[in-house]
Design an enzyme around this catalytic site. Structure first.
Site, PDB file in Angstrom:
ATOM      1  N   ARG A 947      -5.341   1.115  33.336  1.00  0.00           N
ATOM      2  CA  ARG A 947      -6.427   0.378  33.971  1.00  0.00           C
ATOM      3  C   ARG A 947      -6.953   1.221  35.130  1.00  0.00           C
ATOM      4  NH1 ARG A 947      -4.186  -5.102  35.632  1.00  0.00           N
ATOM      5  NH2 ARG A 947      -4.175  -5.580  33.418  1.00  0.00           N
ATOM      6  N   ARG A1016      -4.968  -5.291  44.158  1.00  0.00           N
ATOM      7  CA  ARG A1016      -5.547  -4.810  42.896  1.00  0.00           C
ATOM      8  C   ARG A1016      -7.031  -4.470  43.086  1.00  0.00           C
ATOM      9  NH1 ARG A1016      -2.600  -6.884  38.428  1.00  0.00           N
ATOM     10  NH2 ARG A1016      -0.400  -6.934  38.994  1.00  0.00           N
ATOM     11  N   LYS A1081       1.498  -9.528  42.968  1.00  0.00           N
ATOM     12  CA  LYS A1081       0.169  -8.932  43.062  1.00  0.00           C
ATOM     13  C   LYS A1081      -0.707  -9.648  44.101  1.00  0.00           C
ATOM     14  CE  LYS A1081      -0.896 -11.494  38.881  1.00  0.00           C
ATOM     15  NZ  LYS A1081      -1.098 -11.324  37.459  1.00  0.00           N
ATOM     16  N   LYS A1083      -4.926 -10.222  45.052  1.00  0.00           N
ATOM     17  CA  LYS A1083      -6.269 -10.006  44.502  1.00  0.00           C
ATOM     18  C   LYS A1083      -7.335 -10.415  45.498  1.00  0.00           C
ATOM     19  CE  LYS A1083      -4.893 -10.548  39.697  1.00  0.00           C
ATOM     20  NZ  LYS A1083      -5.050 -11.328  38.471  1.00  0.00           N
ATOM     21  N   CYS A1302      -8.925 -13.114  27.171  1.00  0.00           N
ATOM     22  CA  CYS A1302      -8.111 -11.949  27.565  1.00  0.00           C
ATOM     23  C   CYS A1302      -7.767 -11.130  26.320  1.00  0.00           C
ATOM     24  CB  CYS A1302      -6.834 -12.422  28.243  1.00  0.00           C
ATOM     25  SG  CYS A1302      -5.651 -13.088  27.055  1.00  0.00           S
ATOM     26  N   CYS A1308      -0.956  -6.798  24.245  1.00  0.00           N
ATOM     27  CA  CYS A1308      -0.281  -7.372  25.416  1.00  0.00           C
ATOM     28  C   CYS A1308       1.108  -7.881  25.049  1.00  0.00           C
ATOM     29  CB  CYS A1308      -1.113  -8.493  26.009  1.00  0.00           C
ATOM     30  SG  CYS A1308      -0.240  -9.245  27.363  1.00  0.00           S
ATOM     31  N   CYS A1347      -1.558 -16.304  26.794  1.00  0.00           N
ATOM     32  CA  CYS A1347      -0.337 -16.822  27.413  1.00  0.00           C
ATOM     33  C   CYS A1347      -0.727 -17.468  28.735  1.00  0.00           C
ATOM     34  CB  CYS A1347       0.692 -15.698  27.620  1.00  0.00           C
ATOM     35  SG  CYS A1347       0.458 -14.773  29.137  1.00  0.00           S
ATOM     36  N   CYS A1351      -5.048 -14.319  32.576  1.00  0.00           N
ATOM     37  CA  CYS A1351      -5.886 -13.178  32.950  1.00  0.00           C
ATOM     38  C   CYS A1351      -7.381 -13.492  32.871  1.00  0.00           C
ATOM     39  CB  CYS A1351      -5.561 -11.971  32.078  1.00  0.00           C
ATOM     40  SG  CYS A1351      -3.905 -11.369  32.337  1.00  0.00           S
TER      41      CYS A1351
HETATM   42  S1  SF4 Z   1      -3.292 -13.860  29.761  1.00  0.00           S
HETATM   43 FE1  SF4 Z   1      -1.323 -13.352  28.942  1.00  0.00          FE
HETATM   44  S2  SF4 Z   1      -1.760 -12.706  26.880  1.00  0.00           S
HETATM   45 FE2  SF4 Z   1      -3.662 -12.607  27.967  1.00  0.00          FE
HETATM   46  S3  SF4 Z   1      -3.758 -10.529  28.680  1.00  0.00           S
HETATM   47 FE3  SF4 Z   1      -2.937 -11.754  30.326  1.00  0.00          FE
HETATM   48  S4  SF4 Z   1      -0.756 -11.546  30.076  1.00  0.00           S
HETATM   49 FE4  SF4 Z   1      -1.657 -10.893  28.147  1.00  0.00          FE
END
Ligand code: SF4
Ligand SMILES: Cc1cc2nc3c(=O)[nH]c(=O)nc-3n(C[C@H](O)[C@H](O)[C@H](O)COP(=O)(O)O)c2cc1C
Length: 1450
Positions: A947, A1016, A1081, A1083, A1302, A1308, A1347, A1351
């Protein structure tokens, strides 16, 4: 020996093509067959290479290495065993240099072929003409490929004739361009290509094996292509065909027999009817497809004729390759393959070949053709019976060390010394005695030298012997002379020397034994040999077949002798297998002999009984080596880099050992002053400390052998069950049990059968499913149960299940709770195992999580095993957390640099993967193929995500172009715009990591702190129309980013090869972060109302721009405490929208960001990463106390917040013109993925725009792109390009334009369900519902993540889906349209049909009954679908819907 046309033509080409020419001289009085040519050329030729000779017995490998050049070194010799033995130790190093080894042979290839496995290209010439042409080919190949070429040719007859290429054409040929296609000439018109295109003159596919590449070809394909293009150049020079394989004889399509000849061509003119003769001039690389293309479907048999009478083991190299090619071919009927030894080919007639075919079909074995010279007879008295398996290796030892081999426990000694003579203790005693005697010999010689009673010649001879006494060759020759001289001298000193004359030559002392020793290192004496420090070599032959590896007695675990010896630190260790790599065996034995100290060579030769077929031995060896069960390696502690892995796979424990070694040597190297601290007190040496450690390990081993064994097996997806298993195993050990821990899939049902007691710990994944690493084992149990079998009778077991009673909350799903543990418990009983303890259950929902149940179960395990009364004194090791890793990392260095060098794995060490995050790098693996790779037994397909740090998401067109190129060159060809306004690359393999980072830095961007427990990438609104304001806030965002950047130099040191910060003078320091960095983290975002495109309330710290009356930036309202991440089922975790703290000026801004960060640094929860974000710190401290702390550090109070208002958090798509007259176009990139797809060449389009664009690019936090600052003069060109690549298409539904997902699968590592790949598909369907209700253009903010980490900021969306398991999501409703309010869980598990069934009436309802301007998120609250979320802490309250919309919970 006089020269022949072959030797002189080879010598000529070698001379005229090389910078350095080395030749080995034969033993005196023979002369070199090359000498004449070299002498005449040195007079006549203008080309002047450096010419060197190596005396007989010298080390040609060392000479070649010493005189390496970047161009070409050639070597000329006559092959013989001694010469090959001397080359072997250097062959790996030579193989990657431009060197040609021309080895002449008489009528046997055995010696030369020993080198074949280690050399990239091996050519074979049968005639003098071929030798000439192949010498040219070899020289060019070595020079262009910078790799070694072995050219084997025959001394041949003096009557042979040949055409030679003129001298003046040779150098230009070596330097000429590579032709792009084969040269046109009459001879390749009739054959289907010259050099392997159709190989043998027959059209591709005629013989039923079209030249498809086989799987195993892939390794050799590139090298084969290099060979092929070099032949084109050579053919263009010589105008003679060069074919890797030549076929003659019967028409291939009607042949019943194919004879491969690996040796000199048979001389008769015609092959018998039905027989096809195939000879090879390319020995390596020889792709299996090329072999197969010579075997027609009509072939009933294949005979592999090899001219290798002296080959020491039964199976010969080419035979194995042909067998393997035939076995792997995609044909149903496979011909039988027979090995055959070729003697002298000149005597072979057509009728002999016919006889051979008959013998093969009638099963006569062994087969041979041509006159064979019998090997010298070895009398039975010299070699008493040695078990067959040991014989292979002892034969090699005798061949290698000839007269100086001393087998210290030879069965031959039994007659004179008794039955004890074969034990290692006896042997060690013998070695000790002999070495003592040799010492005495040395002092006797010294005495004689000092006596003055000898002539000056004898004095000189004895002095020479003293100097060379440890040199195996010289000591022997000089020793013989010493004996002759001293026999004429009288006196006690000379007599004493003669009394010890058998010690004059340096012997190679070996103790040979079997793996029985490995069961009990102490009693076997092996430990004593290892610890003795004596110069002795131990060869341990392991015969356990790979397929029977688990049937060994579980009560007596075999110890890993190699690891044990390596732990000692000063022992040479090698693991070899003669049926896998003969050359490596030789290399290891030679190295072991050379090593001045104990050496242990572990030799694999798997077989059950003496009469087992050798092919079985081969198969077992191959499986063991491929699976990493028997890795081939060499460990020489005297070298700077002690470890060399000679096979591809390693066992975990060996890997762990190497990791440890890496770590220790890294620490010692970077901090030499630490060496003594690291290895103990009182100034002990490293070796001493290692020895102590090994002794302790040895004692532990001995202790464990007697202890009852306990096997802990786990299945775990997220790592919780694995951790519990690890702790249980550790506690077992502390109670004196011989404990082992593995994942369930690492063992088979047969393995477990023999174990005494097995404890299983399993969590649940998916809906009641077993975690990935337990599924194969359970499948096998289920299959056994279905067949009514009881394979585990006698096994004692207990199961602990870990689950979440609320993961699937509907009453009908209640049976999923801890289903895996419950099923396993029942199944084990069904297959005959005996339960010693009732099933234990841990529930995430319990007060203490799964620990609540575990605390009750564990003591019962100890009781069941009878060790509950054992007092455990040792403190349990503290689990290693991220906090330990950070502080021990030396400011983010860890062992990343060493890990990058490690070619044995595609991954970095677990601790380093935590540290690379701070460098902007995440280790991932391709999850689409994870299961498949596990089945294959190979490590996951590791790859990395990088990144970029790019505050405010602004970059220049040249930077865009470089990003585009980096994705192609180093990644998977696409890149992603992230929700933090930056670029993200996926699919970068370890080898490409450093070049990729360097390229990013070359583009004047970096990746430092793009991830990790630091600040970040700082976000800033894209606001296309407010150019002046954007410029100001962009500068502000950059300023904050720079201000909060970590100061470590590790980034530059590791990735950019900047100088190491060494010593005390230049110490790294982190004034803001300290050694521990932040708890989690951090932000920061900057927003410009009324656009909240950065979702300011999702950030730890936010700056809301406040504009004064004149439209200028007056300062910011500061927010704090936003954050998204949640853990399913853990109610201590929740999302939180930030609070507004007050107002600050632009100048104060970055210090405010800093002070908030410092309060978090010092107050964040470092004991629990799930509770460590600032949002929890604020809720724990209380907002007011927190604000006070910040203001204390600031030294002033923040001013009251000023009014502001947001009205959207989506992007303003389309054209806008700024106050400065420049134009901006915001285009829609679905979920930020920049790639070319059919009909949507967005990546190419953006690249074309970047090539001509004069302004900037801005990435948005919604993952879209603004082509910004377009001057009016460029407007039309840009518009044309946008249209050409359909980038101006904004006619998407309001729903799609407001959506965001995401990455999730496949990269991931945390993804539980699809996201980026699935949301567009779901939107297709929901879009239809919107259209049916007239809402096509209405914006509804819909987000999805794979998940709960969040993100894509799902918890602020009006409707969101958060992955729980493949195809199953949490559904959330009621977020604020402009990101001001959190949504709430509406349903805890929905699949696509559920989603559509829920949304259909809801959207219709919204279309019909919404108020003027009312957004969907507000509507679902007003109409009672869901309650509003007023603060993060209350997020779970009222979840599940309201009133009639409420889901009935379990
Ligand atoms: S929300 Fe979870 S699954 Fe999606 S990119 Fe972030 S860590 Fe990975
Ligand atoms: C995707 C997923 C699915 C789950 N399904 C279940 C389930 O069906 N039944 C259950 O009891 N627990 C279920 N759980 C909860 C886990 O089993 C539980 O959190 C366990 O402690 C995780 O252990 P692990 O980290 O070793 O995998 C599930 C968890 C996840 C992440």
């Amino acid at each position: 020996m006089s020269s022949t046309p072959s030797t002189s033509s080879v010598a000529r080409i070698a001379y005229l093509s090389s910078d350095v020419l080395v030749s080995s001289l034969p033993p005196f009085p023979s002369t070199s067959p090359y000498a004449e040519t070299i002498t005449s050329l040195s007079d006549a030729s203008r080309h002047r290479p450096i010419v060197l000779s190596v005396l007989n017995g010298g080390d040609p490998g060392a000479t070649l290495l010493r005189n390496r050049t970047g161009k070409l070194v050639s070597y000329l010799a006559l092959a013989n065993p001694q010469l090959v033995t001397r080359l072997v130790p250097h062959i790996t190093e030579l193989s990657s240099l431009p060197v040609v080894l021309h080895l002449a042979v008489r009528d046997d290839l055995s010696d030369a072929l020993i080198l074949r496995p280690s050399i990239p290209f091996v050519l074979h010439s049968s005639t003098a003409q071929q030798a000439h042409d192949n010498s040219l080919l070899a020289s060019r190949l070595a020079r262009t490929e910078k790799k070694a070429v072995l050219h084997i040719f025959y001394v041949g007859e003096s009557t042979e004739t040949l055409d030679e290429v003129q001298e003046g054409r040779i150098q230009p040929f070596l330097l000429s361009e590579v032709p792009r296609s084969p040269p046109r000439s009459p001879f390749n018109a009739q054959a289907n290509g010259v050099n392997g295109h159709g190989l043998n003159g027959f059209a591709n596919g005629v013989n039923g094996h079209p030249e498809e590449l086989l799987e195993s070809d892939s390794i050799t394909t590139d090298m084969y292509k290099s060979y092929e293009t070099t032949t084109w150049s050579t053919v263009a020079l010589t105008r003679r065909p060069i074919r890797p394989i030549i076929q003659r004889g019967s028409s291939p399509s009607s042949s019943h027999t194919v004879i491969f000849v690996f040796g000199r061509q048979l001389t008769f003119s015609e092959a018998p009817e039905g027989v096809s003769l195939v000879s090879a001039s390319l020995f390596s690389p020889l792709p299996p497809s090329k072999l197969l293309s010579a075997i027609p479907p009509s072939a009933e048999r294949v005979i592999v004729l090899e001219q290798i009478q002296k080959w020491p083991v039964k199976f010969t190299p080419f035979y194995l390759e042909v067998v393997s090619a035939v076995q792997n071919a995609h044909t149903e009927i496979k011909p039988a393959v027979y090995p055959c030894v070729l003697g002298h080919p000149d005597t072979v007639k057509q009728v002999d070949v016919l006889k051979l075919v008959q013998q093969a079909s009638s099963g006569v074995a062994p087969l041979h053709l041509g006159s064979i010279v019998e090997p010298p007879h070895v009398s039975s008295a010299e070699v008493p019976h040695v078990p067959k398996h040991e014989l292979s290796y002892t034969k090699i030892l005798s061949k290698l060390f000839e007269g100086r081999l001393e087998i210290e426990n030879s069965p031959f000694l039994v007659a004179s010394e008794g039955s004890e003579a074969t034990t290692p203790e006896f042997a060690l005693g013998r070695v000790r005695g002999e070495l003592e005697e040799r010492k005495e010999l040395v002092s006797a010689v010294q005495e004689l030298l000092d006596s003055g009673d000898i002539t000056s010649d004898v004095h000189a001879l004895l002095s020479k012997w003293m100097i060379s006494r440890d040199d195996p060759v010289k000591s022997r020759a000089l020793g013989a002379e010493v004996v002759t001289e001293l026999e004429g001298i009288k006196g006690p000193a000379a007599a004493k020397v003669l009394a010890f004359k058998h010690h004059l030559s340096a012997l190679s002392r070996w103790i040979i034994g079997s793996d029985i020793w490995a069961y009990d290192l102490g009693a076997s004496g092996l430990h004593h040999a290892i610890a003795s420090g004596l110069n002795v070599n131990v060869l341990v032959v392991d015969t356990t077949p790979y397929s029977a590896r688990h049937t060994a007695d579980p009560h007596r675990r075999k110890q890993d002798v190699g690891l044990y010896a390596m732990n000692h630190g000063d022992v040479y260790v090698a693991s070899v297998a003669v049926y896998s790599s003969y050359a490596q065996v030789l290399q290891a034995l030679v190295e072991a002999d050379k090593f001045n100290g104990p050496s242990v060579v572990l030799a694999y030769l798997p077989y059950v009984s003496e009469d087992v077929a050798a092919l079985e031995v081969l198969k077992e060896t191959k499986n063991a080596v491929d699976a990493g069960y028997w890795p081939l390696y060499r460990w020489d502690p005297s070298k700077e880099e002690p470890f060399v892995l000679d096979s591809d796979a390693v066992k975990n424990d060996l890997q762990a050992f190497l990791d440890r070694q890496n770590h220790i040597s890294q620490l010692v190297r970077s901090k030499p002053e630490l060496a003594s601290e690291l290895v103990g007190s009182l100034g002990e040496s490293l070796k001493e400390a290692r020895r102590k450690k090994a002794l302790k390990a040895y004692e532990d081993l001995l202790g464990n052998i007697d202890a009852p064994p306990l096997l802990v097996l786990y299945a775990s997806d997220g790592g919780k069950a694995e951790k519990v298993a690890k702790r249980l195993a550790g506690r077992g050990k502390a109670r004196g049990l011989s404990t082992d821990m593995k994942s369930m899939d690492a063992v088979s049902v047969e393995d477990v059968k023999e174990e005494g007691i097995v404890v299983f710990i399993t969590s649940v994944a998916g809906q009641g499913e077993f975690p990935q690493n337990g599924r194969t084992f359970v499948k096998a149990l289920n299959a056994a149960a279905a067949r009514g079998e009881k394979p585990l009778e006698g096994l004692k077991f207990s199961v602990f299940g870990m689950g979440d009673s609320h993961y699937w909350p509907r009453p009908e799903d209640a049976h999923y709770y801890n289903k895996a543990g419950k099923d396993l418990d029942a199944r084990l009983e069904q297959v005959g195992a005996q339960r010693v303890l009732q099933l234990g259950l841990g529930d995430d929902q319990d007060a203490d999580g799964p620990e609540t149940g575990y605390k009750i179960w564990e003591p019962l395990v100890w009781k069941a095993l009878g060790v509950d009364a054992v007092e455990v004194k040792e403190a349990e090791p503290e689990p290693i957390t991220n906090e330990h890793i950070k502080v021990a990392s030396n400011y983010l260095r860890g062992t990343i640099a060493e890990g990058l060098e490690d070619k044995t794995t595609g991954s970095l060490s677990p601790a380093d993967t935590q540290l690379t995050k701070f460098h902007g790098i995440y280790q991932q693996d391709d999850r689409d193929i994870r299961d498949e790779r596990e089945v294959q037994g190979v490590e996951p397909a590791y790859q990395f995500m990088i990144r970029v740090r790019m505050p405010g998401g602004v970059c220049r067109p040249d930077q865009w172009l470089q990003m585009d190129q980096i994705a192609d060159e180093h990644g998977n060809g696409t890149f992603k715009i992230t929700t933090r306004q930056t670029f993200q690359f996926h699919g970068i393999i370890k080898r490409h990591l450093k070049p990729a980072i360097q390229d990013i830095n070359r583009a004047l961007l970096d990746t430092l702190a793009a991830c990790g427990d630091v600040n970040r990438n700082v976000l800033c609104s894209a606001v296309p129309s407010l150019s002046r304001l954007h410029a100001e806030i962009y500068e502000f965002a950059k300023g904050v980013s720079e201000h909060l950047l970590p100061r470590t130099t590790a980034y530059h040191e590791i990735w950019l090869d900047k100088k190491l910060v060494a010593g005390d003078a230049l110490k790294d320091a982190e004034p803001l972060y300290g050694e521990f960095y932040l708890p989690r983290k951090y932000k920061v975002a900057v927003a410009v109302p009324p656009t909240n495109d950065v979702d300011i309330f999702a950030n730890d710290v936010g700056f809301i721009a406040i504009v004064d009356g004149k439209g200028r930036l007056a300062g910011f309202n500061v927010t704090a405490g936003g954050g998204m991440g949640v853990t399913h089922g853990n109610k201590k975790t929740y999302p939180r929208a930030a609070d507004v703290l007050g107002f600050c000026t632009v100048e104060q801004g970055k210090i405010v960001a800093e002070k908030i960060m410092l309060v978090q640094r010092d107050n964040g929860n470092r004991a629990d990463r799930k509770n460590a974000r600032l949002k929890y710190t604020i809720d724990r401290m209380g907002l007011d106390v927190f604000k006070d702390e910040v203001e204390k550090l600031l030294g002033y109070k923040l001013a009251p917040a000023r009014p502001y208002s947001f009205d959207r958090n989506i992007d303003d798509f389309g054209w806008a013109t700024g106050e400065d007259g420049k134009h901006h176009f915001t285009l829609f990139i679905e979920n930020g993925r920049i790639q070319d797809e059919p009909n949507r060449d967005f990546k190419t389009g953006l690249r074309e725009i970047a090539k001509i664009h004069k302004g900037t690019f801005r990435l948005t936090a919604n993952q879209h792109v603004v082509i910004s600052d377009i001057p009016s003069s460029e407007l039309e060109t840009i518009k044309d390009l946008l249209a050409k690549y359909k980038l101006d298409n904004l006619s998407h539904s309001g729903l799609r334009l407001s959506s965001s997902a995401c990455v999730a699968f496949p990269t991931c590592g945390l993804a539980m369900a699809e996201s980026e790949r699935y949301l567009p598909v779901l939107i297709d369907k929901v879009e239809k519902i919107c259209e049916e209700n007239g809402l096509r253009n209405d914006s509804i903010v819909m987000r999805m993540t794979g998940c709960p980490n969040g993100c894509a900021r799902p918890y602020l969306a009006e409707v969101a889906f958060v992955g729980k398991a493949p195809g199953t999501y949490l559904m959330l409703l009621g977020g604020g349209y402009y990101g001001q309010r959190l949504n709430k869980i509406y349903r805890e598990s929905v699949t696509e049909p559920d989603i559509l069934a829920i949304l259909k009436p809801m959207i219709k309802h919204y279309a019909l009954e919404r108020l003027e301007g009312e957004h969907f998120g507000d509507f679902v609250i007003r109409t009672g679908y869901i309650a509003p979320t007023t603060s993060g802490k209350e997020w779970y309250d009222h979840m599940g819907g309201e009133g009639q919309h409420r889901e009935i919970m379990a």
